[in-house]
Design an enzyme around this catalytic site. Structure first.
Site, PDB file in Angstrom:
ATOM      1  N   SER A   1      52.310  59.357  43.638  1.00  0.00           N
ATOM      2  CA  SER A   1      52.393  58.402  42.965  1.00  0.00           C
ATOM      3  C   SER A   1      52.727  57.471  43.437  1.00  0.00           C
ATOM      4  O   SER A   1      53.400  56.398  41.844  1.00  0.00           O
ATOM      5  CB  SER A   1      51.958  58.705  40.962  1.00  0.00           C
ATOM      6  OG  SER A   1      53.529  59.946  41.280  1.00  0.00           O
TER       7      SER A   1
ATOM      8  N   LYS B   1      50.631  54.257  34.090  1.00  0.00           N
ATOM      9  CA  LYS B   1      51.810  53.661  34.825  1.00  0.00           C
ATOM     10  C   LYS B   1      51.279  52.236  35.158  1.00  0.00           C
ATOM     11  O   LYS B   1      51.095  50.944  34.986  1.00  0.00           O
ATOM     12  CB  LYS B   1      52.542  54.040  35.909  1.00  0.00           C
ATOM     13  CG  LYS B   1      53.386  54.779  34.894  1.00  0.00           C
ATOM     14  CD  LYS B   1      54.789  55.399  35.411  1.00  0.00           C
ATOM     15  CE  LYS B   1      53.791  56.995  36.036  1.00  0.00           C
ATOM     16  NZ  LYS B   1      53.703  57.956  34.813  1.00  0.00           N
TER      17      LYS B   1
ATOM     18  N   LYS C   1      39.739  14.729  41.425  1.00  0.00           N
ATOM     19  CA  LYS C   1      39.541  16.480  41.121  1.00  0.00           C
ATOM     20  C   LYS C   1      41.491  16.764  40.392  1.00  0.00           C
ATOM     21  O   LYS C   1      42.091  16.489  41.344  1.00  0.00           O
ATOM     22  CB  LYS C   1      39.314  17.452  41.483  1.00  0.00           C
ATOM     23  CG  LYS C   1      38.059  17.577  42.042  1.00  0.00           C
ATOM     24  CD  LYS C   1      37.279  17.800  40.206  1.00  0.00           C
ATOM     25  CE  LYS C   1      36.155  18.441  40.029  1.00  0.00           C
ATOM     26  NZ  LYS C   1      35.509  19.333  38.694  1.00  0.00           N
TER      27      LYS C   1
ATOM     28  N   GLU D   1      42.761  27.739  33.806  1.00  0.00           N
ATOM     29  CA  GLU D   1      41.988  29.007  33.479  1.00  0.00           C
ATOM     30  C   GLU D   1      42.748  30.158  33.821  1.00  0.00           C
ATOM     31  O   GLU D   1      41.688  30.977  33.323  1.00  0.00           O
ATOM     32  CB  GLU D   1      41.239  28.075  34.477  1.00  0.00           C
ATOM     33  CG  GLU D   1      40.494  27.564  34.129  1.00  0.00           C
ATOM     34  CD  GLU D   1      39.648  26.282  35.484  1.00  0.00           C
ATOM     35  OE1 GLU D   1      38.118  26.058  35.602  1.00  0.00           O
ATOM     36  OE2 GLU D   1      40.472  26.075  36.369  1.00  0.00           O
TER      37      GLU D   1
ATOM     38  N   SER E   1      40.802  19.557  44.654  1.00  0.00           N
ATOM     39  CA  SER E   1      39.452  19.731  45.254  1.00  0.00           C
ATOM     40  C   SER E   1      39.763  18.885  46.659  1.00  0.00           C
ATOM     41  O   SER E   1      39.746  18.189  46.977  1.00  0.00           O
ATOM     42  CB  SER E   1      38.067  19.144  44.185  1.00  0.00           C
ATOM     43  OG  SER E   1      37.182  19.662  45.159  1.00  0.00           O
TER      44      SER E   1
ATOM     45  N   GLN F   1      49.693  60.699  34.626  1.00  0.00           N
ATOM     46  CA  GLN F   1      50.518  59.731  35.547  1.00  0.00           C
ATOM     47  C   GLN F   1      49.114  58.272  36.084  1.00  0.00           C
ATOM     48  O   GLN F   1      50.107  57.389  36.534  1.00  0.00           O
ATOM     49  CB  GLN F   1      50.064  60.867  36.721  1.00  0.00           C
ATOM     50  CG  GLN F   1      50.748  60.139  38.428  1.00  0.00           C
ATOM     51  CD  GLN F   1      50.767  60.910  39.918  1.00  0.00           C
ATOM     52  OE1 GLN F   1      51.570  61.744  39.271  1.00  0.00           O
ATOM     53  NE2 GLN F   1      49.619  61.345  40.285  1.00  0.00           N
TER      54      GLN F   1
ATOM     55  N   THR G   1      36.905  22.151  13.088  1.00  0.00           N
ATOM     56  CA  THR G   1      36.209  22.730  12.735  1.00  0.00           C
ATOM     57  C   THR G   1      35.232  22.955  13.605  1.00  0.00           C
ATOM     58  O   THR G   1      34.109  21.450  13.479  1.00  0.00           O
ATOM     59  CB  THR G   1      35.754  22.901  11.499  1.00  0.00           C
ATOM     60  OG1 THR G   1      35.409  22.547  10.914  1.00  0.00           O
ATOM     61  CG2 THR G   1      37.327  23.434  10.525  1.00  0.00           C
ATOM     62  N   HIS G   2      34.456  24.155  14.326  1.00  0.00           N
ATOM     63  CA  HIS G   2      32.961  24.263  15.021  1.00  0.00           C
ATOM     64  C   HIS G   2      33.366  23.374  16.172  1.00  0.00           C
ATOM     65  O   HIS G   2      31.749  22.710  16.602  1.00  0.00           O
ATOM     66  CB  HIS G   2      32.202  23.789  14.038  1.00  0.00           C
ATOM     67  CG  HIS G   2      32.007  24.682  12.900  1.00  0.00           C
ATOM     68  ND1 HIS G   2      31.042  25.681  12.650  1.00  0.00           N
ATOM     69  CD2 HIS G   2      31.811  24.525  11.331  1.00  0.00           C
ATOM     70  CE1 HIS G   2      30.961  26.413  11.374  1.00  0.00           C
ATOM     71  NE2 HIS G   2      32.256  25.226  10.969  1.00  0.00           N
TER      72      HIS G   2
HETATM   73  N1  ARG Z   1      53.945  62.084  38.537  1.00  0.00           N
HETATM   74  C1  ARG Z   1      54.287  62.759  37.314  1.00  0.00           C
HETATM   75  C2  ARG Z   1      53.691  61.717  36.330  1.00  0.00           C
HETATM   76  O1  ARG Z   1      53.451  60.374  37.084  1.00  0.00           O
HETATM   77  C3  ARG Z   1      55.479  62.851  36.714  1.00  0.00           C
HETATM   78  C4  ARG Z   1      55.555  63.993  36.384  1.00  0.00           C
HETATM   79  C5  ARG Z   1      54.542  65.285  37.270  1.00  0.00           C
HETATM   80  N2  ARG Z   1      54.562  66.699  35.995  1.00  0.00           N
HETATM   81  C6  ARG Z   1      53.904  67.759  36.579  1.00  0.00           C
HETATM   82  N3  ARG Z   1      53.177  68.262  36.319  1.00  0.00           N
HETATM   83  N4  ARG Z   1      52.558  68.056  37.619  1.00  0.00           N
HETATM   84  O2  ARG Z   1      53.545  62.305  35.554  1.00  0.00           O
END
Ligand code: ARG
Length: 457
Positions: A20, A322, A280, A287, A274, A319, A152-153
């Protein structure tokens, strides 16, 4: 890092799917801050001796400087940001680095880092939204008396003021900031010290660590601490709700900038041309704000679906928490900045707005209200009489105010000359003095409150 148990190393694809670092390196600041607080606590509690604590702290300082200067070389075998920092620490200070992970697991470490990151993201979004609110207030103040058709509408309904319309977005953004604030308050508990899932037998001080990292308190259940991602989901929901508001504002900018509306002109800096049609001025940024709302919503959905079936406690699925949060935050902050820039620099064609407000029979309700107030006519009947007046005006191709008294009295004899006082769009908006109404006096009062609310005075 866990090789002791295995005779062979992982397959190349195992390594790749497991890594990761490509995205979680964004949390390097938070990871180092968490490690600093943790090692200081290990020292205070007599779990690690002072010399090793000092060496670890010095190493962390150096790694922080390296990241600030452009990063630390990446190795997919080291999986994530946590292992990269620890491995670099071992290179720098030797075996003492191995003491940092005492009474800690990557499970509570990542939960802590991610909370710290989301907390910063909330603060950043909040500050950006305050900037958008200031822009809305400024433009609303300039246009507190400017009459435009209210819809409205998407049909001309009643005249409103442009200031009132812009302040509607101020209110939405204010609730968005409130949602961020609520999410932040619930987020602000520290998971560090929950270890892998069960807590630890080392005599750690979770309260001290929580305080040092700016949390209000430690979390209360170690299993929950390492498997909770509500804080990320709440941020994503707040971001989604906000992006929906930005998208509606963007949609209005797009509509208003179109030739049939002609209510606004976008500044050159916020328009695109454009390659084939020289005339344009396209509202691409608006948008894209509208488009980004869909992607932000997708990020929220992604994390919800990731979390919905996970048994306690940590599973590696988490994981995947994120990337959607990072993506949503980037899209949200960019959208807020773009909307702020557009709002700041739009040219409002208030003459065109007024002309359209006057042409759409938008004061028909005022005529009906006048019949109720001045002639004692029940509202339903007044509505019917007014409908006939609109029909006559439409057939004659004139606004309501241009019907003669004779014509109006031909519809209902109770109408007298005083009616012209309410048929103009200015009289109409000025009369809407109820709390929250569109009368310029009401709008100005709310603008004054708004300035105080967001500390503009
Ligand atoms: N890179 C992992 C995550 O973002 C960290 C935690 C890893 N924990 C484990 N038991 N492998 O979730």
């Amino acid at each position: 890092m866990w090789g002791g148990r295995f005779a062979e190393g992982p397959a190349a694809v195992m390594r790749e799917i497991n890594a990761s670092i490509g995205f979680d390196k964004r949390m390097w600041r938070q990871d180092i801050a968490g490690s600093r607080a943790h090692v200081a606590m290990l020292g205070r509690q007599g779990i690690v001796d002072a010399a090793d604590v000092a060496a670890i702290e010095a190493g962390l300082d150096r790694i922080e400087a390296e990241y600030a200067a452009g990063g630390v070389p990446e190795d997919p075998a080291l999986e994530d940001i946590h292992m990269h920092v620890e491995a670099r620490l071992a290179e720098l200070i030797g075996p003492a680095a191995g003491r940092l992970h005492t009474a800690r697991s990557r499970n509570d470490q990542v939960a802590t880092d991610f909370r710290l990151w989301v907390r910063d993201a909330i603060d950043e979004a909040d500050a950006a939204l305050a900037g958008l609110q200031r822009a809305l207030v400024r433009r609303a103040e300039e246009n507190a008396d400017a009459v435009m058709p209210g819809f409205t509408h998407l049909q001309s309904a009643q005249p409103v003021t442009l200031g009132h319309h812009l302040m509607a977005y101020f209110e939405m953004i204010h609730r968005d900031r409130g949602r961020l604030e609520d999410a932040r308050a619930r987020l602000n508990e520290c998971p560090l010290g929950s270890a892998a899932l069960a807590g630890t037998g080392f005599p750690i001080d979770r309260h001290g660590v929580a305080e040092e990292l700016g949390f209000d308190r430690p979390t209360d259940n170690s299993l929950d601490s390492v498997s909770d991602r509500d804080f990320a989901l709440e941020y994503l929901f707040a971001a989604t709700a906000c992006s929906l508001h930005l998208s509606r504002l963007a949609e209005e900018v797009i509509l208003w900038a179109s030739q049939p509306f002609g209510f606004v002109q976008l500044a050159d800096a916020w328009s695109t041309g454009s390659s084939i049609m020289p005339q344009k001025r396209n509202p691409d940024a608006a948008e894209l704000v509208r488009g980004h709302a869909g992607r932000i919503m997708g990020c929220m959905t992604a994390l919800m679906v990731t979390m919905k079936g996970l048994p306690l406690a940590y599973s590696k699925d988490m994981q995947d928490d994120k990337p959607p949060v990072f993506e949503a935050h980037e899209l949200l902050t960019l959208s807020i900045a773009a909307m702020t820039g557009m709002v700041d620099s739009l040219t409002f064609r208030t003459d065109r707005m007024r002309a359209l407000a006057e042409s759409g029979f938008a004061t028909a309700t005022d005529l009906a209200d006048w019949l109720v107030r001045e002639a004692g006519v029940p509202f339903r009947e007044a509505h019917h009489i007014t409908g006939q007046a609109v029909r006559l005006a439409e057939a004659a191709g004139r606004p309501l105010a241009a019907l003669s008294l004779q014509e109006l009295q031909g519809i209902d004899a109770r109408i007298d000359a005083r009616v012209y006082d309410v048929l103009s769009v200015d009289a109409s908006v000025a009369s809407r003095t109820s709390h929250g109404g569109t009368a310029p006096a009401q709008v100005r009062a709310r603008i004054a409150e708004a300035r105080t609310l967001i500390g503009m005075d």
